[in-house]
Every structure is written in structure tokens, then in C-alpha cells.
Scaffold this motif. Structure first.
Motif, PDB file in Angstrom:
ATOM      1  N   ARG A  17       0.831  -1.199   0.000  1.00  9.30           N
ATOM      2  CA  ARG A  17       0.000   0.000   0.000  1.00  9.30           C
ATOM      3  C   ARG A  17       0.868   1.253   0.000  1.00  9.30           C
ATOM      4  N   VAL A  18       1.881   1.281   0.867  1.00  4.86           N
ATOM      5  CA  VAL A  18       2.766   2.447   0.954  1.00  4.86           C
ATOM      6  C   VAL A  18       3.472   2.668  -0.370  1.00  4.86           C
ATOM      7  N   ASN A  19       3.973   1.592  -0.962  1.00  4.83           N
ATOM      8  CA  ASN A  19       4.739   1.731  -2.191  1.00  4.83           C
ATOM      9  C   ASN A  19       3.861   2.203  -3.350  1.00  4.83           C
ATOM     10  N   LYS A  20       2.633   1.721  -3.423  1.00  2.68           N
ATOM     11  CA  LYS A  20       1.753   2.141  -4.498  1.00  2.68           C
ATOM     12  C   LYS A  20       1.356   3.600  -4.358  1.00  2.68           C
ATOM     13  N   VAL A  27      10.981   3.652   2.508  1.00  6.14           N
ATOM     14  CA  VAL A  27       9.990   3.184   3.482  1.00  6.14           C
ATOM     15  C   VAL A  27       9.895   1.662   3.440  1.00  6.14           C
ATOM     16  N   VAL A  28       9.933   1.094   2.248  1.00  3.56           N
ATOM     17  CA  VAL A  28       9.885  -0.362   2.094  1.00  3.56           C
ATOM     18  C   VAL A  28      11.092  -0.999   2.788  1.00  3.56           C
ATOM     19  N   SER A  29      12.279  -0.440   2.582  1.00  2.00           N
ATOM     20  CA  SER A  29      13.480  -0.961   3.238  1.00  2.00           C
ATOM     21  C   SER A  29      13.374  -0.827   4.752  1.00  2.00           C
ATOM     22  N   THR A  30      12.861   0.307   5.199  1.00  7.65           N
ATOM     23  CA  THR A  30      12.715   0.534   6.633  1.00  7.65           C
ATOM     24  C   THR A  30      11.769  -0.479   7.257  1.00  7.65           C
ATOM     25  N   LEU A  31      10.653  -0.728   6.608  1.00  9.89           N
ATOM     26  CA  LEU A  31       9.684  -1.678   7.134  1.00  9.89           C
ATOM     27  C   LEU A  31      10.233  -3.099   7.139  1.00  9.89           C
ATOM     28  N   PHE A  32      11.049  -3.431   6.141  1.00  8.13           N
ATOM     29  CA  PHE A  32      11.663  -4.755   6.138  1.00  8.13           C
ATOM     30  C   PHE A  32      12.630  -4.905   7.305  1.00  8.13           C
ATOM     31  N   ILE A  33      13.410  -3.868   7.576  1.00 11.95           N
ATOM     32  CA  ILE A  33      14.346  -3.907   8.704  1.00 11.95           C
ATOM     33  C   ILE A  33      13.584  -4.030  10.021  1.00 11.95           C
ATOM     34  N   LEU A  34      12.480  -3.299  10.134  1.00 10.51           N
ATOM     35  CA  LEU A  34      11.659  -3.384  11.345  1.00 10.51           C
ATOM     36  C   LEU A  34      11.058  -4.778  11.500  1.00 10.51           C
ATOM     37  N   LEU A  35      10.591  -5.351  10.405  1.00  5.29           N
ATOM     38  CA  LEU A  35      10.036  -6.700  10.461  1.00  5.29           C
ATOM     39  C   LEU A  35      11.100  -7.701  10.902  1.00  5.29           C
ATOM     40  N   THR A  36      12.290  -7.602  10.324  1.00  5.78           N
ATOM     41  CA  THR A  36      13.382  -8.508  10.681  1.00  5.78           C
ATOM     42  C   THR A  36      13.717  -8.403  12.159  1.00  5.78           C
ATOM     43  N   SER A  37      13.773  -7.184  12.674  1.00  4.16           N
ATOM     44  CA  SER A  37      14.065  -6.975  14.092  1.00  4.16           C
ATOM     45  C   SER A  37      12.944  -7.523  14.968  1.00  4.16           C
ATOM     46  N   ASP A  81      23.329   1.829  -1.389  1.00 11.33           N
ATOM     47  CA  ASP A  81      23.453   1.936  -2.852  1.00 11.33           C
ATOM     48  C   ASP A  81      22.503   2.962  -3.444  1.00 11.33           C
ATOM     49  N   ASN A  82      21.329   3.124  -2.839  1.00  8.06           N
ATOM     50  CA  ASN A  82      20.294   3.973  -3.429  1.00  8.06           C
ATOM     51  C   ASN A  82      20.074   5.303  -2.726  1.00  8.06           C
ATOM     52  N   GLU A 152      10.043  -8.119  -5.243  1.00  5.98           N
ATOM     53  CA  GLU A 152      10.297  -6.881  -5.986  1.00  5.98           C
ATOM     54  C   GLU A 152       9.200  -5.838  -5.724  1.00  5.98           C
ATOM     55  N   ILE A 153       8.906  -5.670  -4.449  1.00  8.09           N
ATOM     56  CA  ILE A 153       7.905  -4.675  -4.048  1.00  8.09           C
ATOM     57  C   ILE A 153       8.388  -3.271  -4.396  1.00  8.09           C
ATOM     58  N   SER A 154       9.686  -3.059  -4.278  1.00  7.25           N
ATOM     59  CA  SER A 154      10.281  -1.755  -4.560  1.00  7.25           C
ATOM     60  C   SER A 154      11.186  -1.850  -5.779  1.00  7.25           C
ATOM     61  N   GLU A 155      11.328  -0.726  -6.472  1.00  8.70           N
ATOM     62  CA  GLU A 155      12.237  -0.664  -7.623  1.00  8.70           C
ATOM     63  C   GLU A 155      13.670  -0.981  -7.217  1.00  8.70           C
ATOM     64  N   THR A 156      14.024  -0.659  -5.979  1.00 18.23           N
ATOM     65  CA  THR A 156      15.398  -0.895  -5.525  1.00 18.23           C
ATOM     66  C   THR A 156      15.706  -2.374  -5.338  1.00 18.23           C
ATOM     67  N   HIS A 157      14.677  -3.219  -5.384  1.00 16.04           N
ATOM     68  CA  HIS A 157      14.879  -4.662  -5.233  1.00 16.04           C
ATOM     69  C   HIS A 157      14.828  -5.410  -6.563  1.00 16.04           C
ATOM     70  N   LYS A 158      14.668  -4.694  -7.647  1.00 15.04           N
ATOM     71  CA  LYS A 158      14.593  -5.329  -8.958  1.00 15.04           C
ATOM     72  C   LYS A 158      15.867  -6.133  -9.249  1.00 15.04           C
ATOM     73  N   ASN A 159      15.680  -7.409  -9.550  1.00 16.44           N
ATOM     74  CA  ASN A 159      16.772  -8.302  -9.946  1.00 16.44           C
ATOM     75  C   ASN A 159      17.813  -8.533  -8.855  1.00 16.44           C
ATOM     76  N   LYS A 160      17.512  -8.155  -7.611  1.00 15.27           N
ATOM     77  CA  LYS A 160      18.481  -8.308  -6.531  1.00 15.27           C
ATOM     78  C   LYS A 160      18.527  -9.729  -5.973  1.00 15.27           C
TER      79      LYS A 160
END
Length: 290
Positions: A17-20, A27-37, A81-82, A152-160
Motif C-alpha cells: 500500500r505504501v509503495n503504491k 519506506v519499504v526498506s525501513t519496514l523490512f528492517i523493522l520486520l526482521t528486528s 546503494d540507493n 520486488e515490491i520496490s524498484e530498488t529490489h529489482k533483480n536483486k
């Protein structure tokens, strides 16, 4: 398990929702880090409640801490990187404080066990077992990261998710080992001093020093200062051999750590530490009045 699945489902709904709506990869990276923690915190609590044998509990806590460290730092690579090293440094500073407050006796770092052996607080067998637990957590967590990147929710994760990685070592291996060794030594000296001096905000000060050294080494060796972290993120990547990787990130960091043990015992450093605790400073010392 159901709780974890529910949390993951809610997380995915939020990031989509946030990304769309905002197209905010950070924000996507931040939420992933929060989820991992959050997942690591829940796993740590579960282990503490269910495992009674102290050493087995510590091994599991080491594996969880290593998985949390490496999982977050995989995403910090995306951030650096971004969004630049400055943004990366802010995130690392905050995360280091979080880890210091939540890991307990776990360190997710092999050379701390070597220090314990030198100072008579540990034995070689347990040090090896702890290191293997940390390596297991640090290596296995990539599958979790890869699963998320593959969405690939975020453009920064494309092909990663399946991209060939490249080493961060930008100097000859010997120079890289020196950078990692010297910086690790300074980090450990700072941590030991802060532990003995016990100033106010010591955790934040320690985090600031560590983050500053990481940033300083970023364009040379990558600034890992932790063999498990470096192995999880960069072992086998293009740009150095496994032997060079071991020299820089294992031998260099461990040598710096061992050196810090002996340097800290030098009279000049001990005189400074004892003298600082006796001099009536003003604001940051824990048992001094402003």
C-alpha cells in the motif's frame, strides 16, 4: 508460527500500500528492517522462555542475533546503494543501539569469544561452537532476504534476489586487512573504555564511534569489523578470492580484536581510564552531577 505468518501478511499489505501510494523505496526498506528486528525479538523471547539449559540457550541467541544482524545489513546495502552512505550511517547507528539493548549476552561476533579465551572467561571448544552457531544464523538468513527481494515490491529490489554479488574490497587484500584490523581494534578499545568509564549515553556513544569507523572504512574494505557479517554478505562474491576474504575479514578483524586486549592493559591507557573516572567532569559521566 501462526503469529509469524500473520505479522508477515500485515507487513506485506502495508509495504504494498505504501509503495503504491507514495513510491517510497526507503519506506519499504525501513519496514523490512523493522520486520526482521521484530521477528528476531520474538524468536529471542521464545528461546528465553522455553530453553532452560544456559549454553544451548546462548547458542540459539547467538544464531538469532547473527541472523538479525545479517538480515538487516543485507537491506542496508540497498539503502547505501540507493540513498547514500549518510542515510546508511543513520540506520546503522540506530540499529546498533537496538542490538546493544536487546541481544543480552549474545554478540554475533567470533572475535569476542577469542577475547574471552585470552582473558580466561571462556574455552576454545565453546568458542568454536558459538562461532558455528553464528555462521549458521548469518548464512541461512539469506534465504529469508532472498524471498523478500524476489517479491520486488520496490524498484530498488529489482533483480536483486538472484544477482551476482560483488566484493566491497577496493584496495589490495593486505591493505584491506590492515583497515579492518585497525578499525576493529579502535572499536574494541572504545567499547572497553566506555564499559569501564560507564558514562551516560554510553550505548549511543559506542554506536556513534562504531558507525563513524564503518563510514571511514566504507570505500576501502566495506567496514564490516565482524567476520560472520562479512562472510554472510560477501563470501564468494566477485572481486576477491576466498583466501583474500579470509585474510581481510577474519584474520584482519580477529588480529585487531586480540591487539585491543593487550593495548587496553597498557599503563598509559589504564592511567587515562582511571584518571577520567576520578576527574570531576560535567555532563556525560554516569555518577557525576551536571
Amino acid at each position: 508460527m501462526k503469529f509469524t505468518i500473520d505479522v508477515l501478511g500485515i507487513f506485506l499489505k502495508v509495504v504494498v500500500r505504501v509503495n503504491k501510494v507514495t513510491f517510497a523505496p526507503l519506506v519499504v526498506s525501513t519496514l523490512f528492517i523493522l520486520l526482521t528486528s521484530l521477528l528476531a525479538h520474538c524468536a529471542r523471547r521464545l528461546v528465553q522462555k522455553t530453553i532452560k539449559e544456559p549454553f544451548i540457550r546462548l547458542l540459539l541467541e547467538e544464531a538469532i542475533a547473527a541472523a538479525e544482524l545479517c538480515g538487516c545489513c543485507f537491506e542496508l546495502i540497498i539503502v547505501a546503494d540507493n540513498f547514500g552512505v549518510a542515510t546508511y550511517a543513520i540506520y546503522l547507528f540506530a540499529l546498533t543501539i537496538w542490538w546493544s539493548l536487546n541481544w543480552g549476552d549474545a554478540t554475533a561476533c567470533p572475535y569476542t569469544h577469542i577475547e574471552d579465551i585470552i582473558e580466561g572467561r571462556g574455552d576454545i571448544r565453546k568458542a568454536f561452537i558459538k562461532t558455528w552457531a553464528e555462521l549458521a544464523g548469518g548464512i541461512l538468513v539469506f534465504k529469508y532476504v532472498q524471498m523478500y527481494w524476489a517479491l520486488e515490491i520496490s524498484e530498488t529490489h529489482k533483480n536483486k534476489a538472484f544477482e551476482d554479488c560483488t566484493a566491497d574490497l577496493q584496495v589490495p587484500a593486505l591493505y584491506g586487512a590492515i583497515v579492518e584490523g585497525v578499525a576493529t581494534c579502535l572499536c574494541r578499545l572504545a567499547s572497553r573504555s566506555l564499559s569501564d568509564l560507564n558514562p551516560r549515553y554510553s550505548t549511543a556513544i559506542d554506536s556513534f564511534i562504531g558507525t563513524s569507523l564503518v563510514v571511514a572504512a566504507f570505500d576501502y574494505s566495506g567496514g564490516y569489523f565482524n567476520p560472520v557479517l562479512a562472510t554472510s554478505l560477501k563470501a564468494g562474491c566477485d572481486g576477491h578470492t576466498l583466501m583474500e576474504h579470509a585474510m581481510v575479514y577474519w584474520l584482519g578483524a580477529c588480529a585487531g580484536s586480540v591487539l585491543s586486549v593487550y593495548l587496553y592493559k597498557l599503563p598509559v591507557i589504564q592511567k587515562y581510564v582511571r584518571g577520567t573516572t576520578e576527574v570531576n567532569g560535567d555532563s556525560i559521566w554516569a555518577d557525576k552531577e551536571d
